[in-house]
Motif scaffolding. Structure first.
Motif, PDB file in Angstrom:
ATOM      1  N   THR A   9      -6.356  -4.524 -14.481  1.00  0.00           N
ATOM      2  CA  THR A   9      -6.691  -6.213 -14.788  1.00  0.00           C
ATOM      3  C   THR A   9      -7.876  -5.582 -16.106  1.00  0.00           C
ATOM      4  O   THR A   9      -7.706  -6.742 -16.572  1.00  0.00           O
ATOM      5  CB  THR A   9      -7.324  -7.084 -13.913  1.00  0.00           C
ATOM      6  OG1 THR A   9      -6.648  -6.345 -12.194  1.00  0.00           O
ATOM      7  CG2 THR A   9      -7.414  -8.272 -13.757  1.00  0.00           C
ATOM      8  N   GLN A  89      -1.150  -3.904 -12.401  1.00  0.00           N
ATOM      9  CA  GLN A  89      -2.013  -4.638 -12.116  1.00  0.00           C
ATOM     10  C   GLN A  89      -0.391  -5.708 -10.844  1.00  0.00           C
ATOM     11  O   GLN A  89       0.477  -5.534 -11.959  1.00  0.00           O
ATOM     12  CB  GLN A  89      -2.406  -5.773 -12.406  1.00  0.00           C
ATOM     13  CG  GLN A  89      -1.750  -6.172 -13.733  1.00  0.00           C
ATOM     14  CD  GLN A  89      -3.199  -7.501 -14.313  1.00  0.00           C
ATOM     15  OE1 GLN A  89      -3.832  -8.160 -13.932  1.00  0.00           O
ATOM     16  NE2 GLN A  89      -3.097  -6.917 -16.043  1.00  0.00           N
ATOM     17  N   GLN A  90      -0.448  -5.625  -9.819  1.00  0.00           N
ATOM     18  CA  GLN A  90       0.795  -6.171  -9.581  1.00  0.00           C
ATOM     19  C   GLN A  90       1.393  -8.110  -9.780  1.00  0.00           C
ATOM     20  O   GLN A  90      -0.397  -7.725 -10.222  1.00  0.00           O
ATOM     21  CB  GLN A  90       0.428  -6.247  -8.343  1.00  0.00           C
ATOM     22  CG  GLN A  90       0.955  -4.842  -7.620  1.00  0.00           C
ATOM     23  CD  GLN A  90       0.782  -4.175  -6.145  1.00  0.00           C
ATOM     24  OE1 GLN A  90      -0.006  -4.035  -5.476  1.00  0.00           O
ATOM     25  NE2 GLN A  90       2.690  -5.123  -5.685  1.00  0.00           N
ATOM     26  N   HIS A  91       2.010  -7.907  -9.796  1.00  0.00           N
ATOM     27  CA  HIS A  91       2.681  -9.958  -9.880  1.00  0.00           C
ATOM     28  C   HIS A  91       2.521 -10.603 -11.597  1.00  0.00           C
ATOM     29  O   HIS A  91       3.334 -11.037 -11.702  1.00  0.00           O
ATOM     30  CB  HIS A  91       1.850 -10.430  -9.376  1.00  0.00           C
ATOM     31  CG  HIS A  91       1.311  -9.635  -7.801  1.00  0.00           C
ATOM     32  ND1 HIS A  91       2.343  -9.955  -6.645  1.00  0.00           N
ATOM     33  CD2 HIS A  91       0.420  -9.462  -7.512  1.00  0.00           C
ATOM     34  CE1 HIS A  91       1.899  -8.927  -5.682  1.00  0.00           C
ATOM     35  NE2 HIS A  91       0.745  -8.733  -5.892  1.00  0.00           N
ATOM     36  N   TRP A 129      -2.546 -11.377 -11.459  1.00  0.00           N
ATOM     37  CA  TRP A 129      -2.516 -11.603 -10.061  1.00  0.00           C
ATOM     38  C   TRP A 129      -3.765 -12.635  -9.333  1.00  0.00           C
ATOM     39  O   TRP A 129      -3.364 -13.015  -8.638  1.00  0.00           O
ATOM     40  CB  TRP A 129      -2.940 -10.412  -9.524  1.00  0.00           C
ATOM     41  CG  TRP A 129      -3.690  -9.930  -9.865  1.00  0.00           C
ATOM     42  CD1 TRP A 129      -4.056  -8.828 -10.697  1.00  0.00           C
ATOM     43  CD2 TRP A 129      -4.939  -9.599  -9.042  1.00  0.00           C
ATOM     44  NE1 TRP A 129      -5.382  -8.438 -10.934  1.00  0.00           N
ATOM     45  CE2 TRP A 129      -6.329  -9.064  -9.469  1.00  0.00           C
ATOM     46  CE3 TRP A 129      -5.018 -10.995  -8.210  1.00  0.00           C
ATOM     47  CZ2 TRP A 129      -7.153  -9.367  -9.639  1.00  0.00           C
ATOM     48  CZ3 TRP A 129      -6.841 -10.942  -7.570  1.00  0.00           C
ATOM     49  CH2 TRP A 129      -8.293  -9.820  -8.286  1.00  0.00           C
ATOM     50  N   ARG A 162       0.759 -15.967  -6.500  1.00  0.00           N
ATOM     51  CA  ARG A 162       0.479 -15.401  -7.504  1.00  0.00           C
ATOM     52  C   ARG A 162       2.068 -14.905  -7.584  1.00  0.00           C
ATOM     53  O   ARG A 162       1.551 -13.607  -8.405  1.00  0.00           O
ATOM     54  CB  ARG A 162      -0.990 -14.103  -7.208  1.00  0.00           C
ATOM     55  CG  ARG A 162      -1.125 -13.309  -6.215  1.00  0.00           C
ATOM     56  CD  ARG A 162      -2.161 -12.660  -5.618  1.00  0.00           C
ATOM     57  NE  ARG A 162      -2.184 -11.458  -4.944  1.00  0.00           N
ATOM     58  CZ  ARG A 162      -2.150 -11.628  -3.919  1.00  0.00           C
ATOM     59  NH1 ARG A 162      -1.716 -12.724  -3.127  1.00  0.00           N
ATOM     60  NH2 ARG A 162      -1.926 -10.156  -2.687  1.00  0.00           N
ATOM     61  N   ASP A 272      -0.365  -1.189  -9.278  1.00  0.00           N
ATOM     62  CA  ASP A 272      -1.804  -0.175  -8.715  1.00  0.00           C
ATOM     63  C   ASP A 272      -1.691   0.207  -7.384  1.00  0.00           C
ATOM     64  O   ASP A 272      -2.139   1.253  -7.316  1.00  0.00           O
ATOM     65  CB  ASP A 272      -2.447  -1.029  -9.505  1.00  0.00           C
ATOM     66  CG  ASP A 272      -3.565  -2.645  -9.561  1.00  0.00           C
ATOM     67  OD1 ASP A 272      -2.007  -2.506  -8.086  1.00  0.00           O
ATOM     68  OD2 ASP A 272      -3.492  -2.733  -9.634  1.00  0.00           O
ATOM     69  N   ASN A 273      -1.220  -0.720  -6.558  1.00  0.00           N
ATOM     70  CA  ASN A 273      -1.783  -0.447  -5.236  1.00  0.00           C
ATOM     71  C   ASN A 273      -0.829   0.108  -4.755  1.00  0.00           C
ATOM     72  O   ASN A 273      -0.602   1.365  -3.761  1.00  0.00           O
ATOM     73  CB  ASN A 273      -1.529  -2.037  -4.304  1.00  0.00           C
ATOM     74  CG  ASN A 273      -3.370  -3.049  -4.948  1.00  0.00           C
ATOM     75  OD1 ASN A 273      -4.040  -2.346  -4.995  1.00  0.00           O
ATOM     76  ND2 ASN A 273      -2.070  -3.979  -5.423  1.00  0.00           N
ATOM     77  N   SER A 295     -10.116  -6.740  -7.434  1.00  0.00           N
ATOM     78  CA  SER A 295      -9.969  -7.057  -6.065  1.00  0.00           C
ATOM     79  C   SER A 295      -9.767  -5.797  -5.146  1.00  0.00           C
ATOM     80  O   SER A 295      -9.728  -5.005  -5.625  1.00  0.00           O
ATOM     81  CB  SER A 295      -8.378  -7.996  -6.040  1.00  0.00           C
ATOM     82  OG  SER A 295      -7.529  -6.493  -6.318  1.00  0.00           O
ATOM     83  N   THR A 297      -8.104  -4.212  -2.125  1.00  0.00           N
ATOM     84  CA  THR A 297      -7.034  -3.982  -0.862  1.00  0.00           C
ATOM     85  C   THR A 297      -6.999  -3.629  -0.112  1.00  0.00           C
ATOM     86  O   THR A 297      -8.546  -2.225  -0.014  1.00  0.00           O
ATOM     87  CB  THR A 297      -6.236  -3.977  -2.165  1.00  0.00           C
ATOM     88  OG1 THR A 297      -6.287  -2.738  -3.037  1.00  0.00           O
ATOM     89  CG2 THR A 297      -6.037  -5.027  -2.864  1.00  0.00           C
ATOM     90  N   PHE A 316       5.278  -3.777   0.434  1.00  0.00           N
ATOM     91  CA  PHE A 316       5.634  -3.648  -0.430  1.00  0.00           C
ATOM     92  C   PHE A 316       6.379  -2.615   0.078  1.00  0.00           C
ATOM     93  O   PHE A 316       6.333  -1.466   0.918  1.00  0.00           O
ATOM     94  CB  PHE A 316       4.609  -3.536  -1.556  1.00  0.00           C
ATOM     95  CG  PHE A 316       3.868  -4.149  -1.734  1.00  0.00           C
ATOM     96  CD1 PHE A 316       4.084  -5.736  -2.031  1.00  0.00           C
ATOM     97  CD2 PHE A 316       2.379  -4.529  -2.601  1.00  0.00           C
ATOM     98  CE1 PHE A 316       3.440  -7.323  -2.433  1.00  0.00           C
ATOM     99  CE2 PHE A 316       1.172  -5.336  -2.696  1.00  0.00           C
ATOM    100  CZ  PHE A 316       2.129  -6.326  -2.571  1.00  0.00           C
ATOM    101  N   LEU A 326      -0.126  -4.214   2.690  1.00  0.00           N
ATOM    102  CA  LEU A 326      -1.306  -4.721   1.881  1.00  0.00           C
ATOM    103  C   LEU A 326      -1.589  -6.155   1.947  1.00  0.00           C
ATOM    104  O   LEU A 326      -0.988  -6.897   2.482  1.00  0.00           O
ATOM    105  CB  LEU A 326      -0.505  -4.696  -0.202  1.00  0.00           C
ATOM    106  CG  LEU A 326      -1.609  -5.294  -0.454  1.00  0.00           C
ATOM    107  CD1 LEU A 326      -2.166  -3.862  -1.740  1.00  0.00           C
ATOM    108  CD2 LEU A 326      -1.536  -6.542  -1.280  1.00  0.00           C
ATOM    109  N   CYS A 328      -5.073  -8.315   0.085  1.00  0.00           N
ATOM    110  CA  CYS A 328      -5.633  -8.537  -0.767  1.00  0.00           C
ATOM    111  C   CYS A 328      -6.905  -9.588  -1.196  1.00  0.00           C
ATOM    112  O   CYS A 328      -6.114 -10.306  -0.607  1.00  0.00           O
ATOM    113  CB  CYS A 328      -4.310  -9.019  -2.545  1.00  0.00           C
ATOM    114  SG  CYS A 328      -5.464  -9.134  -3.438  1.00  0.00           S
TER     115      CYS A 328
HETATM  116  C1  XUL Z   1      -2.133  -7.467  -5.257  1.00  0.00           C
HETATM  117  C2  XUL Z   1      -3.011  -8.083  -5.718  1.00  0.00           C
HETATM  118  C3  XUL Z   1      -4.134  -7.104  -7.062  1.00  0.00           C
HETATM  119  C4  XUL Z   1      -3.445  -6.538  -8.155  1.00  0.00           C
HETATM  120  C5  XUL Z   1      -4.927  -6.211  -9.555  1.00  0.00           C
HETATM  121  O1  XUL Z   1      -1.259  -8.141  -4.270  1.00  0.00           O
HETATM  122  O2  XUL Z   1      -2.760  -9.114  -5.991  1.00  0.00           O
HETATM  123  O3  XUL Z   1      -4.896  -6.041  -5.559  1.00  0.00           O
HETATM  124  O4  XUL Z   1      -2.805  -5.395  -7.948  1.00  0.00           O
HETATM  125  O5  XUL Z   1      -5.290  -5.121  -8.789  1.00  0.00           O
END
Ligand code: XUL
Length: 520
Positions: A9, A89-91, A129, A162, A272-273, A295, A297, A316, A326, A328
């Protein structure tokens, strides 16, 4: 040598590993706020979005890529890199027109990436996200599938604000023309991977599962979810693939401009996760990872497919094969920073001073630690809720507020991770705030489990470098043994005498939370 990149991010980071010597040879970062102030995004996104919208400028990510490679080329010899992989960063999603691939193929080293690729954006900004604007679209997708449970069963998550599918649907509804001009939709991860490869490359199963579009049983785009999201969506996505799939050689732009070997290859990028799961050496059962970033996680390998009955948690793809769970928490370091700024403290006050001075008050005062909308639990909080002593509530004893904020964050995490039912031999802690001994001890005490930290601060970029090595045929678990060892002296044991206190605090926290969730 294997290069891992992580476009998170707030920054873009590179970790370069030498698999033969077992050493990290170079680590560098570009901060979006600090290094690219022209984007007006001090925390990596465009401030002031309306109706829950949180967007970022994808050109900022491209400028960061040029800047990072300029710095890397000065710091190290990039011609030794065999393979590049990465994470994002996801999403977050990037929308591109029919010229994207031809522009990628024709990149000219005398100009930068952002200038050359800007004309192919069919949407000027990318929802990320943190965006919570798609409540209506989530409800529409769930209704089309016959209910939230059905979406969860197919994709591993209920329709989530998100997640990329609901975000795509909102774009289609708000700007049908822009949607029609879009020929390719990428995640942040696959967008950057495509730029490096010089051609559009697939989304991987790890990040793809964060879209509400991937069928977990078929590991392909689900036709019902595609249809419920937006017309012709299947044609705008490449078939998903495993993160360790090799995409070909790195684009000539990077060879000529930054000195990569023409034989250097690129693998897929993941979220990233999922990359962090690899970088924390947690791809085998028994390890739980808590990552303290923008965030927070909480994630772990899944013993078997299991979904969160409350609909907050997710499944995931694990880049090493199989799946991971996961959860978040949106109010991560942004909440820690908000309280720090409100109380006018510096970082050390979170650790040495505040936590040490208030040990006697463990579990006594409660804070629902949310300075803005939260996703676990999903609720439009505007400010923290406090319950406890007068000095705590009035703020005349700021150290008590610091303790209660951090305790609240980990109690909320403990509460919302119970459904996973994972074996916790140890918690591996990562992310900026994990270096803080006071915070790490608090995690051990609240979860009553040993906590370990690795030497590496960027586990996602390290994970990406290890994914690159695995794509090149190296043994991933052998490399994890070398690169993902707990740092000497970093392990902390839980204080067993606090177990009852935190069990009691957890019950009171749940009651306070339920009362506040039912208000409104
Ligand atoms: C995971 C999430 C955040 C992003 C930004 O679902 O929304 O952890 O990946 O790091």
């Amino acid at each position: 040598m294997f290069l891992g990149l992580d476009s998170s991010t707030q920054s873009l980071t590179a970790v370069l590993i030498d698999a033969e010597t077992g050493r990290i040879t170079c680590q560098l970062s570009v901060s979006f706020g600090g290094d690219l102030p022209q984007y007006g995004s001090p925390s990596g996104f465009i401030p002031g979005g309306k109706n829950g919208e949180v967007h970022a400028n994808p050109l900022m990510w491209l400028d960061a890529l040029d800047l990072l490679f300029t710095r890397l080329a000065t710091a190290t010899d990039l011609s030794k890199v065999n393979m590049i992989a990465g994470s994002g960063q996801q999403h977050g999603s990037v929308y591109l027109d029919s010229t994207f691939d031809s522009r990628l193929a024709a990149l000219d080293v005398s100009a930068d990436l952002a200038t050359q690729l800007a004309p192919s954006l069919s949407r000027a900004s990318s929802p990320i996200w943190m965006d919570t604007s798609t409540g209506a679209e989530c409800a529409e997708i769930a209704a089309a599938l016959g209910g939230a449970a059905e979406v969860c069963l197919k994709s591993g998550s209920t329709a989530v604000e998100r997640f990329t599918g609901p975000q795509i649907r909102r774009f289609y509804k708000c700007d049908p023309e822009g949607y029609q001009n879009t020929c390719r939709i990428h995640l942040v991860s696959s967008f950057i991977a495509s730029v490096l490869a010089g051609t559009s490359v697939p989304i991987d199963f790890g990040d793809g599962a964060g879209m509400n579009l991937l069928s977990l049983s078929k590991l392909g785009w689900d036709t019902d979810l595609l249809a419920a999201t937006a017309p012709d969506l299947g044609a705008k996505l490449l078939p998903p693939a495993l993160a360790t799939s090799i995409q070909g050689n790195v684009s000539g732009y990077f060879v000529r401009k930054f000195g990569f070997s023409p034989a250097c290859r690129t693998a897929l990028f993941t979220g990233d996760n999922p990359a962090s799961l690899v970088g924390m050496g947690a791809t085998a059962p028994g390890n739980v990872v808590i990552s303290l970033g923008t965030s927070d996680t909480f994630f772990a390998v899944m013993p078997g497919p299991k979904t969160d009955p409350n609909g907050y948690g997710h499944v995931f793809g694990n880049p090493a094969g199989g799946f991971m769970s996961l959860i978040c928490f949106r109010n991560g370091s942004l909440a820690r920073e908000a309280l720090r700024d409100k109380l006018g403290l510096d970082w050390s006050a979170f650790d040495r001073d505040a936590l040490a001075a208030t040990r006697e008050a463990a579990g006594e005062n409660l804070m629902l630690p949310f300075f803005g909308p939260e996703i676990t639990p999903r609720h439009d909080f505007t400010q923290p809720v406090l319950e406890g002593s007068a000095g705590f509530k009035s703020g005349t004893e700021p150290a008590l507020q610091v303790r209660a904020l951090l305790e609240g964050q980990f109690l909320n995490m403990r509460l919302h991770s119970q459904w996973m039912d994972v074996k916790t031999d140890r918690i591996r802690l990562t992310g900026g705030a994990s270096k803080n001994d006071g915070i790490a001890q608090l995690v051990a005490d609240i979860f009553q489990a040993p906590v370990e930290r690795l030497d590496v601060s960027n586990s996602a970029a390290l994970g990406a470098a290890l994914i690159a090595a695995a794509a090149d045929g190296q043994d991933l678990s052998a490399l994890q043994e070398i690169f993902c060892k707990a740092a000497t002296g970093s392990s902390l044991q839980p204080d067993l005498s606090l177990a009852d206190k935190y069990d009691d605090a957890l019950g009171r926290f749940q009651t306070l939370l339920n009362t506040n969730l039912s208000l409104k």
